[in-house]
Design a protein around this motif. Sequence first.
Motif, PDB file in Angstrom:
ATOM      1  N   LYS A  33       0.932  -1.307   0.177  1.00 49.10           N
ATOM      2  CA  LYS A  33       0.040  -0.045  -0.008  1.00 49.10           C
ATOM      3  C   LYS A  33       0.916   1.355   0.040  1.00 49.10           C
ATOM      4  O   LYS A  33       0.709   2.097   1.108  1.00 49.10           O
ATOM      5  CB  LYS A  33      -1.183  -0.014   1.149  1.00 49.10           C
ATOM      6  CG  LYS A  33      -2.059  -1.149   1.134  1.00 49.10           C
ATOM      7  CD  LYS A  33      -2.927  -1.045   2.038  1.00 49.10           C
ATOM      8  CE  LYS A  33      -3.940  -2.129   2.269  1.00 49.10           C
ATOM      9  NZ  LYS A  33      -5.118  -1.919   3.187  1.00 49.10           N
ATOM     10  N   GLU A  34       1.859   1.284  -0.962  1.00 51.30           N
ATOM     11  CA  GLU A  34       2.598   2.470  -1.160  1.00 51.30           C
ATOM     12  C   GLU A  34       3.088   2.611  -2.551  1.00 51.30           C
ATOM     13  O   GLU A  34       2.839   1.842  -3.346  1.00 51.30           O
ATOM     14  CB  GLU A  34       3.701   2.423  -0.235  1.00 51.30           C
ATOM     15  CG  GLU A  34       4.801   1.143  -0.439  1.00 51.30           C
ATOM     16  CD  GLU A  34       5.894   1.215   0.305  1.00 51.30           C
ATOM     17  OE1 GLU A  34       6.898   0.572  -0.038  1.00 51.30           O
ATOM     18  OE2 GLU A  34       5.658   1.477   1.679  1.00 51.30           O
ATOM     19  N   LEU A  35       3.475   3.881  -2.995  1.00 53.91           N
ATOM     20  CA  LEU A  35       4.164   4.139  -4.139  1.00 53.91           C
ATOM     21  C   LEU A  35       5.575   3.985  -4.079  1.00 53.91           C
ATOM     22  O   LEU A  35       6.167   4.695  -3.309  1.00 53.91           O
ATOM     23  CB  LEU A  35       3.740   5.467  -4.477  1.00 53.91           C
ATOM     24  CG  LEU A  35       2.162   5.697  -4.857  1.00 53.91           C
ATOM     25  CD1 LEU A  35       2.101   7.163  -5.292  1.00 53.91           C
ATOM     26  CD2 LEU A  35       1.721   4.769  -6.076  1.00 53.91           C
ATOM     27  N   GLU A  36       6.321   3.159  -4.962  1.00 50.96           N
ATOM     28  CA  GLU A  36       7.792   3.139  -4.943  1.00 50.96           C
ATOM     29  C   GLU A  36       8.515   4.287  -5.753  1.00 50.96           C
ATOM     30  O   GLU A  36       7.847   4.487  -6.927  1.00 50.96           O
ATOM     31  CB  GLU A  36       7.957   1.403  -5.401  1.00 50.96           C
ATOM     32  CG  GLU A  36       7.466   0.513  -4.428  1.00 50.96           C
ATOM     33  CD  GLU A  36       7.771  -0.795  -4.942  1.00 50.96           C
ATOM     34  OE1 GLU A  36       8.166  -0.964  -6.062  1.00 50.96           O
ATOM     35  OE2 GLU A  36       7.448  -1.792  -4.171  1.00 50.96           O
ATOM     36  N   HIS A  37       9.630   4.273  -5.367  1.00 50.24           N
ATOM     37  CA  HIS A  37      10.558   5.393  -6.089  1.00 50.24           C
ATOM     38  C   HIS A  37       9.997   6.703  -6.380  1.00 50.24           C
ATOM     39  O   HIS A  37       9.744   6.972  -7.474  1.00 50.24           O
ATOM     40  CB  HIS A  37      10.799   4.568  -7.405  1.00 50.24           C
ATOM     41  CG  HIS A  37      11.397   3.266  -7.243  1.00 50.24           C
ATOM     42  ND1 HIS A  37      12.595   3.223  -6.480  1.00 50.24           N
ATOM     43  CD2 HIS A  37      11.042   2.201  -7.616  1.00 50.24           C
ATOM     44  CE1 HIS A  37      12.869   1.807  -6.366  1.00 50.24           C
ATOM     45  NE2 HIS A  37      11.977   1.217  -6.957  1.00 50.24           N
ATOM     46  N   LEU A 272      -5.917   5.362  -4.548  1.00 56.78           N
ATOM     47  CA  LEU A 272      -6.132   4.223  -5.333  1.00 56.78           C
ATOM     48  C   LEU A 272      -7.397   3.809  -4.826  1.00 56.78           C
ATOM     49  O   LEU A 272      -7.519   3.477  -3.522  1.00 56.78           O
ATOM     50  CB  LEU A 272      -5.083   3.142  -5.284  1.00 56.78           C
ATOM     51  CG  LEU A 272      -3.921   3.337  -6.543  1.00 56.78           C
ATOM     52  CD1 LEU A 272      -3.383   4.558  -6.437  1.00 56.78           C
ATOM     53  CD2 LEU A 272      -3.072   2.048  -6.464  1.00 56.78           C
ATOM     54  N   ILE A 273      -8.263   3.324  -5.504  1.00 55.45           N
ATOM     55  CA  ILE A 273      -9.713   2.732  -4.807  1.00 55.45           C
ATOM     56  C   ILE A 273     -10.142   1.536  -5.683  1.00 55.45           C
ATOM     57  O   ILE A 273      -9.924   1.430  -6.965  1.00 55.45           O
ATOM     58  CB  ILE A 273     -10.943   3.727  -5.287  1.00 55.45           C
ATOM     59  CG1 ILE A 273     -10.522   5.161  -4.767  1.00 55.45           C
ATOM     60  CG2 ILE A 273     -12.261   3.122  -4.829  1.00 55.45           C
ATOM     61  CD1 ILE A 273     -11.551   6.183  -5.031  1.00 55.45           C
ATOM     62  N   ASN A 274     -10.504   0.700  -4.856  1.00 55.04           N
ATOM     63  CA  ASN A 274     -10.902  -0.958  -5.442  1.00 55.04           C
ATOM     64  C   ASN A 274     -12.233  -0.660  -5.855  1.00 55.04           C
ATOM     65  O   ASN A 274     -13.155  -0.465  -5.204  1.00 55.04           O
ATOM     66  CB  ASN A 274     -10.666  -1.882  -4.260  1.00 55.04           C
ATOM     67  CG  ASN A 274     -10.870  -3.313  -4.942  1.00 55.04           C
ATOM     68  OD1 ASN A 274     -11.931  -3.565  -5.502  1.00 55.04           O
ATOM     69  ND2 ASN A 274     -10.175  -4.137  -4.486  1.00 55.04           N
ATOM     70  N   THR A 275     -12.669  -0.935  -7.068  1.00 56.00           N
ATOM     71  CA  THR A 275     -14.056  -0.666  -7.573  1.00 56.00           C
ATOM     72  C   THR A 275     -14.971  -1.839  -7.391  1.00 56.00           C
ATOM     73  O   THR A 275     -15.996  -1.750  -7.385  1.00 56.00           O
ATOM     74  CB  THR A 275     -14.006  -0.335  -8.817  1.00 56.00           C
ATOM     75  OG1 THR A 275     -13.312  -1.395  -9.791  1.00 56.00           O
ATOM     76  CG2 THR A 275     -13.207   1.085  -9.217  1.00 56.00           C
ATOM     77  N   PHE A 276     -14.415  -2.838  -6.851  1.00 52.95           N
ATOM     78  CA  PHE A 276     -15.062  -4.068  -6.379  1.00 52.95           C
ATOM     79  C   PHE A 276     -15.680  -3.729  -5.070  1.00 52.95           C
ATOM     80  O   PHE A 276     -16.926  -4.108  -5.068  1.00 52.95           O
ATOM     81  CB  PHE A 276     -14.062  -5.286  -6.305  1.00 52.95           C
ATOM     82  CG  PHE A 276     -13.780  -5.953  -7.422  1.00 52.95           C
ATOM     83  CD1 PHE A 276     -14.960  -6.371  -8.370  1.00 52.95           C
ATOM     84  CD2 PHE A 276     -12.386  -6.358  -7.634  1.00 52.95           C
ATOM     85  CE1 PHE A 276     -14.438  -7.114  -9.591  1.00 52.95           C
ATOM     86  CE2 PHE A 276     -12.068  -6.945  -9.086  1.00 52.95           C
ATOM     87  CZ  PHE A 276     -12.992  -7.248  -9.884  1.00 52.95           C
ATOM     88  N   THR A 277     -14.927  -3.017  -4.173  1.00 56.23           N
ATOM     89  CA  THR A 277     -15.495  -3.007  -2.840  1.00 56.23           C
ATOM     90  C   THR A 277     -15.994  -1.488  -2.630  1.00 56.23           C
ATOM     91  O   THR A 277     -16.431  -1.081  -1.653  1.00 56.23           O
ATOM     92  CB  THR A 277     -14.585  -3.592  -1.963  1.00 56.23           C
ATOM     93  OG1 THR A 277     -13.379  -2.827  -1.910  1.00 56.23           O
ATOM     94  CG2 THR A 277     -14.500  -4.908  -1.978  1.00 56.23           C
ATOM     95  N   ILE A 281      -7.850   1.977  -1.338  1.00 57.69           N
ATOM     96  CA  ILE A 281      -6.736   0.793  -1.060  1.00 57.69           C
ATOM     97  C   ILE A 281      -5.531   1.777  -0.174  1.00 57.69           C
ATOM     98  O   ILE A 281      -5.156   1.638   0.808  1.00 57.69           O
ATOM     99  CB  ILE A 281      -6.198   0.394  -2.230  1.00 57.69           C
ATOM    100  CG1 ILE A 281      -7.048  -0.265  -2.902  1.00 57.69           C
ATOM    101  CG2 ILE A 281      -4.798  -0.410  -2.076  1.00 57.69           C
ATOM    102  CD1 ILE A 281      -6.595  -0.976  -4.585  1.00 57.69           C
ATOM    103  N   PHE A 282      -5.230   2.913  -0.972  1.00 61.04           N
ATOM    104  CA  PHE A 282      -4.326   4.009  -0.138  1.00 61.04           C
ATOM    105  C   PHE A 282      -4.330   5.194  -0.868  1.00 61.04           C
ATOM    106  O   PHE A 282      -4.732   5.426  -2.051  1.00 61.04           O
ATOM    107  CB  PHE A 282      -2.878   3.533   0.130  1.00 61.04           C
ATOM    108  CG  PHE A 282      -2.257   3.378  -1.003  1.00 61.04           C
ATOM    109  CD1 PHE A 282      -1.356   4.229  -1.551  1.00 61.04           C
ATOM    110  CD2 PHE A 282      -2.100   2.054  -1.947  1.00 61.04           C
ATOM    111  CE1 PHE A 282      -0.672   4.306  -2.808  1.00 61.04           C
ATOM    112  CE2 PHE A 282      -1.495   1.894  -3.007  1.00 61.04           C
ATOM    113  CZ  PHE A 282      -0.570   3.003  -3.491  1.00 61.04           C
ATOM    114  N   THR A 283      -3.892   6.264   0.037  1.00 58.04           N
ATOM    115  CA  THR A 283      -3.747   7.545  -0.514  1.00 58.04           C
ATOM    116  C   THR A 283      -2.315   8.230  -0.264  1.00 58.04           C
ATOM    117  O   THR A 283      -1.832   7.802   0.873  1.00 58.04           O
ATOM    118  CB  THR A 283      -4.998   8.478   0.364  1.00 58.04           C
ATOM    119  OG1 THR A 283      -6.230   7.862  -0.056  1.00 58.04           O
ATOM    120  CG2 THR A 283      -4.837   9.938  -0.378  1.00 58.04           C
TER     121      THR A 283
END
Length: 442
Positions: A33-37, A272-277, A281-283
């Motif tokens: 749940k993070e953005l790399e680099h 990032l949003i999970n469109t299933f639920t 996911i995280f901001t």
Amino acid sequence: MRKVIPFVWFLCFCYFSMEAQETITFKADLVKKELEHVATDDLKANQFYDLKLLGVNTAFVAVVVTTTDYSLTSSTPGLLKSLLLKIPDSGILGFISQESDAPKYGLIYAQSMEHVKKLDSLTERANALYEVSNDNAEFRTLDMVKGIQKKAQLHLRELNQVFNTTADILQPKKVDYDVLRSNVAQSYHYIQSAKHYYKTLLENSDLSIDSSVANELILYSSNLEVLSEAIDLETSLRYFDFLVGATEMKNYEQFPELLKASKDVMEAKITLINTFTNDTIFTKKIDFFTKKGGFKFDFSTGFFYNNLNEKSYYLESQDDGRNRILEENGSNFDIAIGALAHLSYQFKAGLRGGLNAGAAVSPLDGITRYLFGAGVLIGREQLIGINAGASLARLDVLSNSVESENGNLYVPAEITSVPTYKKSKWGIYVGLTYNLTRERKK
């Protein structure tokens, strides 16, 4: 001739390479749940950058990005307020006089309702597309993908007509998403401004209006208060970004020309949003500082070393009927506390230099020193200043009536105190200042 052709090709290649759109790329790790680099490189002013996010599947992951440009401002130190001109505030009341009649008040309310309808239209279209895309979240076939893309494009073309109020039947094939997104934000801000406008009118005891106009203002204010509570800027922009994102389904998300810094710092919020639920996911919020040149105006406070100090004297009686003036032992420098106003040129995001002026008060003698000089400011959001220049103060100096003889100073015996008068004296100063409280303003 053959030697010239490769050289021309080389020049063309260099030209188009320099003109190519720059892309800022992140990689999403959905497990961590993070953005790399994540690199917060400085951005060139007023230049568009593409934002590309790897590691996401837009079939079931929606990426919402909102950007906000902020100017970094610092409040005026109290010591300098008396030295600066006061600039009157201006607001929405500036273009309407107290003699305005009810129809003019009602015009703003009517415009607010139009903006409410625009935002409602955006919400309805976003919800409709979400229901369809959520039913086919995996997008197993190419037809499913194309169907969602076409519906999203249709909604955006319709919204472009709604927000731009164009009556042209021939809809443009390409919608300027940046302009349309800005229109969404403008609708929200118009509603908020109208709400505060009516509230200010009602709270202004100096405004003389008849009862019928007052009743209409109360009605307008109460309705806008209720409507504005149900309208959220972040939600509206998220709905819009969802429609734009649905026009393309890939294993990455790219936002063309999304990032454009026009002020001191641009904050990019990536969600990032999970469109299933429909769960987040995280901001992640990322600050991009602008490496633009140009002149900046800031304040800083701190400590100043200067060589302006008021000397103290005492009298010593002599056998010849005179009193000799002697200087008390003391320091030949002073430490003062004060503030500076800086007019500086920004060389890059964390460095600027230029002229400054201000004032400082010594805790030792209580005398104000006026400061004029130059310096550098180091830092992006919080600033540290190194300054030097000339200082000016009104100090007590020996009167011209004092007699000088062989390097000694004398006054007649009947004078029981050292004669002095006020004189403006110049000196030098070196200062270390800081500004740790700059605010972000849109």
